[in-house]
Motif scaffolding. Sequence first.
Motif, PDB file in Angstrom:
ATOM      1  N   GLU A  21       4.022  -3.763   6.692  1.00 11.75           N
ATOM      2  CA  GLU A  21       4.769  -4.665   7.584  1.00 11.75           C
ATOM      3  C   GLU A  21       3.821  -5.592   8.328  1.00 11.75           C
ATOM      4  N   PHE A  22       2.724  -5.033   8.819  1.00 14.09           N
ATOM      5  CA  PHE A  22       1.760  -5.811   9.588  1.00 14.09           C
ATOM      6  C   PHE A  22       1.122  -6.908   8.741  1.00 14.09           C
ATOM      7  N   SER A  67      14.643  -1.524  -0.528  1.00 17.56           N
ATOM      8  CA  SER A  67      13.507  -2.362  -0.142  1.00 17.56           C
ATOM      9  C   SER A  67      13.550  -2.670   1.350  1.00 17.56           C
ATOM     10  N   ILE A  68      12.363  -2.689   1.973  1.00 17.21           N
ATOM     11  CA  ILE A  68      12.284  -3.034   3.390  1.00 17.21           C
ATOM     12  C   ILE A  68      12.255  -4.548   3.602  1.00 17.21           C
ATOM     13  N   THR A 127       0.819  -1.210   0.000  1.00 16.61           N
ATOM     14  CA  THR A 127       0.000   0.000   0.000  1.00 16.61           C
ATOM     15  C   THR A 127       0.852   1.259   0.000  1.00 16.61           C
ATOM     16  N   GLY A 128       2.121   1.126   0.404  1.00 15.93           N
ATOM     17  CA  GLY A 128       2.966   2.295   0.586  1.00 15.93           C
ATOM     18  C   GLY A 128       2.922   2.826   1.999  1.00 15.93           C
TER      19      GLY A 128
END
Length: 256
Positions: free
Chosen positions: A139-140, A199-200, A132-133
């Motif tokens: 993360e959730f 990237s995360i 979603t950004g």
Amino acid sequence: MGKASRDKRDIYYRKAKEEGWRARSAFKLLQIDEEFNIFEGVKHVVDLCAAPGSWSQVLSRKLYLPAKLSTDSKDQDLPLIVAIDLQPMAPIEGVIQVQGDITNARTAEVVIRHFDGCKADLVVCDGAPDVTGLHDMDEFVQSQLILAGLTIVTHILKNGGKFIAKIFRGKDTSLLYCQLKLFFTEVTLAKPKSSRNSSIEAFAVCENYSPPEGFSEKDLHRLLEKVGTPSGADDLGISFLTIFILHARTILTNTL
């Protein structure tokens, strides 16, 4: 500059095209194996959220095809690879495709039937819902996808087996680590060099599956909730279980 422009200059994007990989993400699994030797001794492996199939390609080229080319190998000695996704994907040699939901117990039963009653040595998952950004939300939701993967892992992974899953790094990474440690004696967070610095994403490398003594698959959510729930759950006004059900059943894509 758009994503397509960046990809054209990305060495792994180009290498994937040259070497016939369906996505650059193939190099992430290859590099995880280089670091952790995850394919050693593997005969039964499951690829969760497999489409479009780059990780299944890696499994085929690293496990199935070398065994097939071996002069003394027999059909019954060949590794068995099962790929699961809600979406169909183009065939890959040596890979059995199961179009199904990873939160459904019947999917686990299908996998075990393909393995003639045996369980998997290795389960991998590179799936991710569309991002979603919104960092906390992404993360959730990704953490819940991993726990959806863990649901089927508790049914199909043998004791001592390994589980590799994509995560999104953030404030609740330590919570996810603790949840995975309930079931694996070794959990390492890896960042392959082919994963973009921007990237995360990272990957949880979970080794030596050892569920708690007396564990029943029905106890999974109770055990996870004892460890805690992501801090974003209260902020978003959504329960842990609601997010788990909603997003574990989305059509999953390898977007990162």
